[in-house]
Design an enzyme around this catalytic site. Structure first.
Site, PDB file in Angstrom:
ATOM      1  N   GLU A  22       0.853  -1.193   0.000  1.00  0.00           N
ATOM      2  CA  GLU A  22       0.000   0.000   0.000  1.00  0.00           C
ATOM      3  C   GLU A  22       0.887   1.240   0.000  1.00  0.00           C
ATOM      4  O   GLU A  22       1.874   1.293   0.736  1.00  0.00           O
ATOM      5  CB  GLU A  22      -0.872  -0.018   1.256  1.00  0.00           C
ATOM      6  N   THR A  53      -3.733   4.793  -1.666  1.00  0.00           N
ATOM      7  CA  THR A  53      -4.765   5.317  -0.766  1.00  0.00           C
ATOM      8  C   THR A  53      -5.469   6.523  -1.390  1.00  0.00           C
ATOM      9  O   THR A  53      -4.988   7.121  -2.369  1.00  0.00           O
ATOM     10  CB  THR A  53      -4.187   5.702   0.612  1.00  0.00           C
ATOM     11  N   TYR A  54      -6.595   6.870  -0.788  1.00  0.00           N
ATOM     12  CA  TYR A  54      -7.489   7.900  -1.335  1.00  0.00           C
ATOM     13  C   TYR A  54      -8.021   8.705  -0.161  1.00  0.00           C
ATOM     14  O   TYR A  54      -8.574   8.123   0.789  1.00  0.00           O
ATOM     15  CB  TYR A  54      -8.634   7.171  -2.050  1.00  0.00           C
ATOM     16  N   GLY A 113     -14.734   5.198   4.681  1.00  0.00           N
ATOM     17  CA  GLY A 113     -13.944   6.405   4.936  1.00  0.00           C
ATOM     18  C   GLY A 113     -14.451   7.149   6.149  1.00  0.00           C
ATOM     19  O   GLY A 113     -15.479   6.808   6.738  1.00  0.00           O
ATOM     20  N   HIS A 156     -13.266  -2.311  14.571  1.00  0.00           N
ATOM     21  CA  HIS A 156     -13.381  -0.919  14.122  1.00  0.00           C
ATOM     22  C   HIS A 156     -13.952  -0.077  15.271  1.00  0.00           C
ATOM     23  O   HIS A 156     -14.900  -0.505  15.937  1.00  0.00           O
ATOM     24  CB  HIS A 156     -14.303  -0.836  12.900  1.00  0.00           C
ATOM     25  N   LYS A 172     -20.081  -7.285   4.146  1.00  0.00           N
ATOM     26  CA  LYS A 172     -19.246  -6.717   3.068  1.00  0.00           C
ATOM     27  C   LYS A 172     -18.770  -7.814   2.117  1.00  0.00           C
ATOM     28  O   LYS A 172     -18.783  -7.639   0.898  1.00  0.00           O
ATOM     29  CB  LYS A 172     -18.033  -5.978   3.665  1.00  0.00           C
TER      30      LYS A 172
HETATM   31  P1  FAD Z   1     -17.547   0.050   7.025  1.00  0.00           P
HETATM   32  O1  FAD Z   1     -17.148  -1.360   7.100  1.00  0.00           O
HETATM   33  O2  FAD Z   1     -18.562   0.440   6.038  1.00  0.00           O
HETATM   34  O3  FAD Z   1     -18.081   0.524   8.443  1.00  0.00           O
HETATM   35  C1  FAD Z   1     -17.270   0.461   9.620  1.00  0.00           C
HETATM   36  C2  FAD Z   1     -18.184   0.616  10.817  1.00  0.00           C
HETATM   37  O4  FAD Z   1     -18.815   1.897  10.745  1.00  0.00           O
HETATM   38  C3  FAD Z   1     -19.320  -0.406  10.834  1.00  0.00           C
HETATM   39  O5  FAD Z   1     -18.962  -1.564  11.542  1.00  0.00           O
HETATM   40  C4  FAD Z   1     -20.416   0.364  11.534  1.00  0.00           C
HETATM   41  O6  FAD Z   1     -20.238   0.265  12.925  1.00  0.00           O
HETATM   42  C5  FAD Z   1     -20.165   1.810  11.140  1.00  0.00           C
HETATM   43  N1  FAD Z   1     -21.038   2.239  10.010  1.00  0.00           N
HETATM   44  C6  FAD Z   1     -20.979   1.830   8.725  1.00  0.00           C
HETATM   45  N2  FAD Z   1     -21.915   2.438   7.987  1.00  0.00           N
HETATM   46  C7  FAD Z   1     -22.591   3.241   8.823  1.00  0.00           C
HETATM   47  C8  FAD Z   1     -23.665   4.136   8.634  1.00  0.00           C
HETATM   48  N3  FAD Z   1     -24.242   4.315   7.428  1.00  0.00           N
HETATM   49  N4  FAD Z   1     -24.119   4.829   9.713  1.00  0.00           N
HETATM   50  C9  FAD Z   1     -23.535   4.667  10.925  1.00  0.00           C
HETATM   51  N5  FAD Z   1     -22.492   3.832  11.149  1.00  0.00           N
HETATM   52  C10 FAD Z   1     -22.030   3.126  10.122  1.00  0.00           C
HETATM   53  N6  FAD Z   1      -9.392   5.572   4.739  1.00  0.00           N
HETATM   54  C11 FAD Z   1      -9.239   6.536   3.800  1.00  0.00           C
HETATM   55  O7  FAD Z   1      -9.753   7.648   3.981  1.00  0.00           O
HETATM   56  N7  FAD Z   1      -8.519   6.311   2.654  1.00  0.00           N
HETATM   57  C12 FAD Z   1      -7.939   5.114   2.397  1.00  0.00           C
HETATM   58  O8  FAD Z   1      -7.317   4.939   1.349  1.00  0.00           O
HETATM   59  C13 FAD Z   1      -8.070   4.066   3.363  1.00  0.00           C
HETATM   60  N8  FAD Z   1      -7.523   2.849   3.159  1.00  0.00           N
HETATM   61  C14 FAD Z   1      -7.727   1.849   4.072  1.00  0.00           C
HETATM   62  C15 FAD Z   1      -7.190   0.581   3.824  1.00  0.00           C
HETATM   63  C16 FAD Z   1      -7.380  -0.461   4.728  1.00  0.00           C
HETATM   64  C17 FAD Z   1      -6.808  -1.829   4.421  1.00  0.00           C
HETATM   65  C18 FAD Z   1      -8.113  -0.226   5.925  1.00  0.00           C
HETATM   66  C19 FAD Z   1      -8.304  -1.332   6.918  1.00  0.00           C
HETATM   67  C20 FAD Z   1      -8.652   1.028   6.193  1.00  0.00           C
HETATM   68  C21 FAD Z   1      -8.473   2.080   5.269  1.00  0.00           C
HETATM   69  N9  FAD Z   1      -9.000   3.360   5.488  1.00  0.00           N
HETATM   70  C22 FAD Z   1      -8.837   4.343   4.551  1.00  0.00           C
HETATM   71  C23 FAD Z   1      -9.704   3.668   6.732  1.00  0.00           C
HETATM   72  C24 FAD Z   1     -11.239   3.482   6.619  1.00  0.00           C
HETATM   73  O9  FAD Z   1     -11.765   4.398   5.685  1.00  0.00           O
HETATM   74  C25 FAD Z   1     -11.838   3.715   7.983  1.00  0.00           C
HETATM   75  O10 FAD Z   1     -11.413   2.704   8.873  1.00  0.00           O
HETATM   76  C26 FAD Z   1     -13.346   3.880   8.031  1.00  0.00           C
HETATM   77  O11 FAD Z   1     -13.700   4.367   9.333  1.00  0.00           O
HETATM   78  C27 FAD Z   1     -14.127   2.605   7.841  1.00  0.00           C
HETATM   79  O12 FAD Z   1     -14.202   2.212   6.526  1.00  0.00           O
HETATM   80  P2  FAD Z   1     -14.858   0.777   6.175  1.00  0.00           P
HETATM   81  O13 FAD Z   1     -15.076   0.686   4.741  1.00  0.00           O
HETATM   82  O14 FAD Z   1     -14.129  -0.299   6.866  1.00  0.00           O
HETATM   83  O15 FAD Z   1     -16.279   0.977   6.911  1.00  0.00           O
END
Ligand code: FAD
Length: 302
Positions: A22, A53-54, A113, A156, A172
């Site tokens: 990454e 990353t973004y 995000g 998380h 997911k």
């Molecule tokens: P999700 O799996 O969609 O949700 C995480 C948690 O949030 C859920 O368990 C739930 O409790 C809560 N949630 C989800 N949807 C909702 C909703 N609609 N309302 C209320 N609560 C909700 N971040 C960046 O900005 N840029 C990147 O490039 C980036 N790369 C990453 C790469 C990896 C491998 C990892 C592990 C993380 C990365 N992140 C990045 C960080 C990530 O964006 C954050 O951890 C974010 O908080 C969760 O994203 P997710 O897709 O896992 O969330």
């Protein structure tokens, strides 16, 4: 005996795993020059892909596209673009999916995000994708791109409980995503414990462990605190008093990451995702110590 090697998909009998990397996008000409060296080193280890990353909430998007383009220019390197949906309408997010596809990425890591500077419970954009699962579905429905999602061995911060976090991961991956990539962790027991729960929940896709190269212990400790990634006491003790650019700091970072990778490989993990921190020196030394297979010059030229 391996706890997890009996599960197909992502695990193979013990050996040296393959790697993906990454990177952060380059934001200046100097960083682009550094990216060229990073790409050269990453390519040497024949990665599954390099991911870029973004920045959630509209930051650094152009830089991400630039770095994706730069890496796609490296012969034989597959690229995965990260994409977040926080603070963006569906139309805005869809446009980025199309832009990545037009650039030629192999896949997209679909993420919810976080909105920078906004505290309190997460609120999706009123016209946007709800979260990582919703965005993964959109990428899959578009077709032709590998889709990845994120996983959290240490839960998380918004999930409330380990059970809820795994239920979310199941949702997911039930979209048809190819694999999950984990948040970094420093104690492999956390990953193995997580994987027992993941498999017990009936999730069978690969969950690729994320290993972070400790480029600067103080910065990593501060960031890990925000992500709720635990730093074991022995790491605090080992890095105590070491300047980030000292030879000892660098050697320790590489030894620790290589050890983690080798232990994961010995337990049957066949793919490890390395958070490169854009440091070709750390990547090279870690992969070398971990025994990651290199492309020979002849194979590279074919
Ligand atoms: P999700 O799996 O969609 O949700 C995480 C948690 O949030 C859920 O368990 C739930 O409790 C809560 N949630 C989800 N949807 C909702 C909703 N609609 N309302 C209320 N609560 C909700 N971040 C960046 O900005 N840029 C990147 O490039 C980036 N790369 C990453 C790469 C990896 C491998 C990892 C592990 C993380 C990365 N992140 C990045 C960080 C990530 O964006 C954050 O951890 C974010 O908080 C969760 O994203 P997710 O897709 O896992 O969330």
């Amino acid at each position: 005996m391996s706890i997890i090697s009996h599960v197909s998909g992502g695990f193979a009998p013990g050996g040296n795993p393959r790697v993906s990397f990454e990177v952060f996008p380059a934001r200046s000409t100097m960083q682009s020059d550094g990216m060229a060296e990073l790409a050269r080193v990453m390519r040497k280890y024949d990665p599954v892909f390099a991911s870029v990353t973004y920045g959630a909430g509209g930051t650094s998007h152009q830089a991400s596209f630039g770095t994706v383009g730069q890496l796609l220019g490296v012969d034989g390197l597959d690229v995965v673009g990260h994409l977040t949906c926080a603070g963006q309408s569906r139309a805005q997010t869809d446009a980025v999916i199309e832009r990545y596809a037009a650039q030629g990425v192999k896949g997209i890591l679909a993420l919810r995000g976080d909105m920078p500077g906004i505290s309190g419970p997460y609120q999706p954009h009123p016209d946007g994708y709800e979260n990582g699962a919703d965005l993964a579905t959109a990428v899959i429905n578009r077709g032709s791109l590998d889709t990845y999602v994120a996983a959290y061995p240490e839960v998380h911060p918004a999930s409330g409980s380990g059970h809820a976090c795994i239920a979310n991961l199941k949702t997911k991956l039930a979209t048809g995503a190819k694999a999950a990539i984990t948040q970094f962790f420093f104690d492999n027991r956390d990953y193995f414990h997580f994987m027992e729960q993941v498999r017990a929940a009936g999730i069978y896709q690969p969950v690729v462990p994320g290993i972070l190269l400790i480029h600067d212990f103080a910065k990593v400790a501060s960031f890990a605190g925000k992500c709720k990634a635990r730093i074991p006491d022995h790491l605090h003790a080992a890095f105590d008093g070491l300047a980030p650019h000292s030879t000892r700091h660098k050697a320790l970072a590489c030894e620790l990451a290589a050890q983690q990778i080798m232990q994961l490989g010995a337990q049957g993990v066949d793919h490890v995702h390395i958070y490169s921190m854009n440091r070709p020196d750390l990547v090279d030394q870690t992969c070398g110590l971990a025994g990651i297979a290199q492309i020979t010059e002849m194979a590279g030229a074919m």
